[in-house]
Design an enzyme around this catalytic site. Structure first.
Site, PDB file in Angstrom:
ATOM      1  N   LYS A  53       0.846  -1.205   0.000  1.00 18.98           N
ATOM      2  CA  LYS A  53       0.000   0.000   0.000  1.00 18.98           C
ATOM      3  C   LYS A  53       0.879   1.252   0.000  1.00 18.98           C
ATOM      4  O   LYS A  53       0.616   2.214  -0.726  1.00 18.98           O
ATOM      5  CB  LYS A  53      -0.932  -0.013   1.226  1.00 18.98           C
ATOM      6  CG  LYS A  53      -2.042  -1.039   1.095  1.00 18.98           C
ATOM      7  CD  LYS A  53      -2.836  -1.254   2.367  1.00 18.98           C
ATOM      8  CE  LYS A  53      -3.800  -2.421   2.180  1.00 18.98           C
ATOM      9  NZ  LYS A  53      -4.535  -2.795   3.401  1.00 18.98           N
ATOM     10  N   GLN A  97      -4.647  -1.806   9.582  1.00 20.87           N
ATOM     11  CA  GLN A  97      -4.475  -3.083   8.885  1.00 20.87           C
ATOM     12  C   GLN A  97      -5.050  -4.220   9.743  1.00 20.87           C
ATOM     13  O   GLN A  97      -4.652  -4.404  10.892  1.00 20.87           O
ATOM     14  CB  GLN A  97      -2.978  -3.323   8.593  1.00 20.87           C
ATOM     15  CG  GLN A  97      -2.702  -4.556   7.773  1.00 20.87           C
ATOM     16  CD  GLN A  97      -3.322  -4.491   6.368  1.00 20.87           C
ATOM     17  OE1 GLN A  97      -3.227  -3.480   5.684  1.00 20.87           O
ATOM     18  NE2 GLN A  97      -3.973  -5.566   5.954  1.00 20.87           N
ATOM     19  N   ASP A 120     -11.104   2.550   4.088  1.00 24.98           N
ATOM     20  CA  ASP A 120     -11.399   1.123   3.905  1.00 24.98           C
ATOM     21  C   ASP A 120     -12.904   0.884   3.829  1.00 24.98           C
ATOM     22  O   ASP A 120     -13.353  -0.199   3.472  1.00 24.98           O
ATOM     23  CB  ASP A 120     -10.831   0.308   5.086  1.00 24.98           C
ATOM     24  CG  ASP A 120      -9.520  -0.385   4.740  1.00 24.98           C
ATOM     25  OD1 ASP A 120      -9.243  -0.542   3.533  1.00 24.98           O
ATOM     26  OD2 ASP A 120      -8.789  -0.762   5.678  1.00 24.98           O
TER      27      ASP A 120
END
Ligand code: NAD
Length: 282
Positions: A53, A97, A120
Site C-alpha cells: 500500500k 491493517q 477502507d
C-alpha cells in the site's frame, strides 16, 4: 469463443495512471492527499500488505505514513493515535491493517476512525450509507470487482450473481453493491446447502472463501464470468485462489487469475478512496 483471462494488474495500472493525474491536479490547488496506515503486531501478511500500500501511494504521489506498534502496545495508545489523526487536517485517510492481534477490540478501534477518513469503508456509518444507497466510500475489494466488470464491459444489471463467502470485507458489501447495480444476488456461505446447484445459477460467480479448489468446473455454468478473490498458499507455497483455474477456464466466458486478478484492484481502490477523501475535504 476463447475465455478472456482478466488482467487485473493491467487495469490497476491504468487506474493508477488516472489517479496520478488527479493527484497532480490536486497539488496545483495546494492539496497533497495523505494516508495514515496503522500496523499492529507481527503478522507477516499484514506487513506485506502495508508495504504494498505504501509503495502504491508513492507511485502516484500520495503521502503515506505508517505507524507501527509491537504486539505489546495497549489499546489506549492505538485509540489515542486515531484521535490525533482524526484531528490532523493534513491526513485524509486512516487505515488500520486487519486482522489485529486477538487481544484488541477491533470494532471499537474501527469505530474510532472519523468516517470521513475511513478509506477502507469499514466504519458502521459508511457501511450503513452503502447499504442505503448513498455511499461515501466503496469498500476496496468489492469496488475492485465492480471495476473489473465495468472496465471489461461485462454488464451486471439483470444478471444472476452468486457470491460464495459472506465476510464483512468482501461478500456482504459486494452483495449490496451488486444489488444496488440491479443484479439478482445469492450470497452463499459455509452453511449453504446444495452449493453446486446455487453456483450453477450464476451468470457471475464470485468466490471469496479462502478455500483452495472449492469452485470446481462442474459448479460453473458454461459461459459464466468467474471472479476469484481467494488468496491462499498451496502445499508447495504457491499463491492460488479458490477456483480450480485450469479446468474452470475451459467453461467460463471470462475469469480472473490469482495472482494478478482482484488483488491489484483492491489497492487501486484504496488509492481512489484516499483521493476522494482529499477532494471532499477541500
Ligand atoms: P473470511 O475468511 O472472513 O470468511 C470466509 C467466508 O467463506 C465465510 O463467509 C464462510 O462462510 C465462507 N466459506 C468457507 N468455507 C466455505 C465452503 N466450504 N463453502 C462455502 N462457503 C465457505 O472471508 P474474507 O476475509 O472475505 O476472505 C476470503 C478470501 O479472500 C481469503 O482467501 C482472503 O485472503 C481473500 N481476500 C482477498 C482480497 C483481495 O484483495 N484479493 C481481499 C480480502 C480477502
Amino acid at each position: 469463443m476463447p475465455v478472456k483471462i482478466i488482467d487485473g494488474k493491467r487495469i490497476a495500472k491504468k487506474i493508477k495512471a488516472e489517479l496520478k493525474n488527479e493527484v497532480l491536479n490536486l497539488k496545483k490547488k495546494g492539496v497533497i492527499p495523505e494516508l495514515a496506515v496503522i500496523l499492529v503486531g507481527e503478522n507477516p501478511s499484514s506487513k506485506i500488505y502495508v508495504k504494498n500500500k505504501e509503495k502504491a501511494c508513492q507511485e502516484i504521489g500520495i503521502i503515506s505514513k505508517v505507524y507501527t506498534f509491537g504486539k505489546n502496545v495497549v489499546q489506549k495508545d492505538i485509540l489515542s493515535l486515531i484521535f490525533r489523526l482524526n484531528r490532523d487536517k493534513k491526513i485524509n485517510g486512516i487505515l488500520v491493517q486487519l486482522p489485529l492481534p486477538k487481544k484488541f477490540d477491533t470494532k471499537r478501534i474501527i469505530n474510532m476512525i472519523d468516517p470521513e477518513k475511513d478509506v477502507d469503508c469499514f466504519h458502521p456509518e459508511n457501511v450503513g450509507r452503502l447499504f442505503l444507497g448513498f455511499p461515501r466510500f466503496f469498500p476496496c475489494t468489492p469496488a475492485g470487482i465492480m471495476e473489473i466488470l465495468s472496465r471489461n464491459n461485462l454488464k451486471i444489471a439483470g444478471k444472476n450473481m452468486v457470491i460464495v463467502g459472506r465476510s464483512n470485507v468482501v461478500g456482504k458489501p459486494l452483495a449490496v453493491m451488486a444489488t444496488n447495480a440491479d443484479a439478482t444476488v445469492t450470497l452463499a456461505h459455509s452453511k449453504t446447502k446444495k452449493l453446486k446447484e446455487k453456483c450453477l445459477w450464476a451468470d457471475i460467480l464470485v468466490s471469496a472463501t479462502g478455500k483452495i479448489g472449492l469452485i470446481k468446473a462442474d459448479m460453473v455454468k458454461q459461459g459464466a464470468i468467474v471472479i476469484d478473490v481467494g488468496i491462499n498458499y498451496n502445499k508447495s507455497g504457491k499463491l492460488t485462489g479458490d477456483v480450480d483455474f485450469e479446468r474452470v477456464k475451459r467453461k467460463a466466458m471470462a475469469i480472473t487469475p490469482v495472482p494478478g486478478g482482484v488483488g491489484p484492484m483492491t489497492i487501486a481502490m484504496l488509492l481512489k478512496n484516499t483521493i476522494k477523501a482529499a477532494k471532499d475535504n477541500i
